[in-house]
Design a protein around this motif. Structure first.
Motif, PDB file in Angstrom:
ATOM      1  N   ASN A  36      22.973 -97.160  99.655  1.00 27.59           N
ATOM      2  CA  ASN A  36      22.563 -97.094  98.232  1.00 27.59           C
ATOM      3  C   ASN A  36      23.381 -97.877  97.484  1.00 27.59           C
ATOM      4  OD1 ASN A  36      24.385 -95.338  97.230  1.00 27.59           O
ATOM      5  ND2 ASN A  36      23.232 -93.574  98.215  1.00 27.59           N
ATOM      6  N   GLU A  37      23.057 -98.039  96.125  1.00 25.88           N
ATOM      7  CA  GLU A  37      23.509 -98.844  95.288  1.00 25.88           C
ATOM      8  C   GLU A  37      25.078 -98.140  95.010  1.00 25.88           C
ATOM      9  OE1 GLU A  37      21.790 -99.250  91.277  1.00 25.88           O
ATOM     10  OE2 GLU A  37      19.989 -98.141  92.171  1.00 25.88           O
ATOM     11  N   ASP A  38      25.260 -96.855  95.053  1.00 28.28           N
ATOM     12  CA  ASP A  38      26.596 -96.227  94.805  1.00 28.28           C
ATOM     13  C   ASP A  38      27.504 -96.517  95.912  1.00 28.28           C
ATOM     14  OD1 ASP A  38      25.863 -95.459  92.520  1.00 28.28           O
ATOM     15  OD2 ASP A  38      25.290 -93.172  92.997  1.00 28.28           O
ATOM     16  N   ASN A  39      27.165 -96.503  97.229  1.00 31.84           N
ATOM     17  CA  ASN A  39      27.927 -96.705  98.337  1.00 31.84           C
ATOM     18  C   ASN A  39      28.127 -98.091  99.024  1.00 31.84           C
ATOM     19  OD1 ASN A  39      25.777 -96.696  99.867  1.00 31.84           O
ATOM     20  ND2 ASN A  39      26.161 -94.785 100.519  1.00 31.84           N
ATOM     21  N   CYS A  40      27.316 -98.976  98.403  1.00 27.79           N
ATOM     22  CA  CYS A  40      27.514-100.526  98.686  1.00 27.79           C
ATOM     23  C   CYS A  40      27.994-101.431  97.722  1.00 27.79           C
ATOM     24  CB  CYS A  40      25.915-100.847  99.263  1.00 27.79           C
ATOM     25  SG  CYS A  40      25.614-100.201 100.571  1.00 27.79           S
ATOM     26  N   ILE A  41      28.575-102.416  98.023  1.00 26.78           N
ATOM     27  CA  ILE A  41      28.893-103.298  96.812  1.00 26.78           C
ATOM     28  C   ILE A  41      28.985-104.614  97.400  1.00 26.78           C
ATOM     29  CG2 ILE A  41      30.791-101.629  95.986  1.00 26.78           C
ATOM     30  CD1 ILE A  41      33.097-103.266  97.411  1.00 26.78           C
ATOM     31  N   MET A  42      28.977-105.586  96.398  1.00 27.47           N
ATOM     32  CA  MET A  42      28.567-106.835  96.757  1.00 27.47           C
ATOM     33  C   MET A  42      29.977-107.738  96.516  1.00 27.47           C
ATOM     34  SD  MET A  42      26.636-109.448  97.377  1.00 27.47           S
ATOM     35  CE  MET A  42      24.917-108.387  97.100  1.00 27.47           C
ATOM     36  N   ILE A  43      30.420-108.014  97.860  1.00 32.17           N
ATOM     37  CA  ILE A  43      31.821-108.714  97.991  1.00 32.17           C
ATOM     38  C   ILE A  43      31.728-110.228  98.677  1.00 32.17           C
ATOM     39  CG2 ILE A  43      33.076-106.571  97.900  1.00 32.17           C
ATOM     40  CD1 ILE A  43      33.289-106.837 100.854  1.00 32.17           C
ATOM     41  N   CYS A  44      32.798-110.963  98.405  1.00 31.77           N
ATOM     42  CA  CYS A  44      32.879-112.390  98.895  1.00 31.77           C
ATOM     43  C   CYS A  44      33.526-112.103 100.375  1.00 31.77           C
ATOM     44  CB  CYS A  44      33.709-113.331  98.078  1.00 31.77           C
ATOM     45  SG  CYS A  44      35.527-112.875  97.932  1.00 31.77           S
ATOM     46  N   GLU A  45      33.381-113.483 100.863  1.00 26.08           N
ATOM     47  CA  GLU A  45      33.695-113.382 102.339  1.00 26.08           C
ATOM     48  C   GLU A  45      35.298-113.454 102.466  1.00 26.08           C
ATOM     49  OE1 GLU A  45      33.828-117.245 105.527  1.00 26.08           O
ATOM     50  OE2 GLU A  45      31.907-116.943 104.312  1.00 26.08           O
ATOM     51  N   LYS A  46      36.291-113.821 101.467  1.00 26.80           N
ATOM     52  CA  LYS A  46      37.685-113.743 101.492  1.00 26.80           C
ATOM     53  C   LYS A  46      37.918-112.187 101.596  1.00 26.80           C
ATOM     54  CE  LYS A  46      41.702-115.077  99.634  1.00 26.80           C
ATOM     55  NZ  LYS A  46      42.653-115.991 100.480  1.00 26.80           N
TER      56      LYS A  46
END
Length: 193
Positions: A36-46
């Motif tokens: 869900n949106e609390d336990n997932c985040i948007m991150i970059c490849e690095k």
């Protein structure tokens, strides 16, 4: 709206850890049963490759945690806490960790990194409980006789660029007098800790 779209909107199309806008993906902060949106985040490849230990931690890159640790997003807080702990040999990371507050539930989640099938996450730790990483330098706190050798590793010996023994958090490998030996972590102190 799909989860990825929600996260992109929340993050303004940037990595929620370092603010990079390149090669973004959804990262499910483990352990979890339902994304869900609390336990997932948007991150970059690095960030992703360093979090998943596919690339060595670059402490200069992670100074961004000084800002992201204050995020209101639970997943970002948990990942920030975990990374600051992994970087605990850096004074700035320890300072940030001292300032950071997680409620009991989030702290328990943060400490449960690597929980699979109900087993607790295991880390290689020195005699003081500091987490050891591959490449760290350690100091022997006791003179050790090396089995099968005439070598005696003296107390105070510095062992640089250690390797972690997989599937056994009580052991590391290091080179002393040109010989690779297995060392029990309870007889080590992380240098600089």
């Amino acid at each position: 709206m799909k989860l990825e779209e929600l996260l992109l909107k929340r993050s303004e199309n940037k990595c929620e850890l370092c603010q990079s806008g390149e090669a973004l993906s959804v990262y499910e902060v483990p352990p979890q049963s339902k994304s869900n949106e609390d336990n997932c985040i948007m991150i970059c490849e690095k960030c992703l490759s360093q979090i998943e230990n596919k690339e060595e931690l670059d402490s200069k890159h992670w100074t961004c945690l000084s800002g992201s640790m204050w995020s209101e997003v639970p997943g970002v807080q948990v990942v920030s806490w975990r990374l600051l702990n992994r970087l605990s040999n850096e004074s700035w990371a320890m300072d940030n960790l001292d300032m950071m507050y997680l409620d009991e539930e989030r702290l328990e989640w943060a400490k449960s990194a690597g929980l699979e099938n109900g087993t607790a996450a295991e880390f290689h730790k020195d005699c003081n409980g500091s987490i050891l990483q591959a490449g760290d330098s350690i100091v022997l706190i006791k003179s050790l006789d090396v089995k099968g050798s005439t070598l005696n590793a003296k107390m105070g010996t510095v062992v640089k660029n250690i390797r972690l023994v997989e599937n056994n958090t009580d052991q590391i490998e290091g080179k002393i007098e040109g010989q690779v030996i297995v060392i029990l972590t309870k007889y080590t102190r992380k240098q600089g800790a």
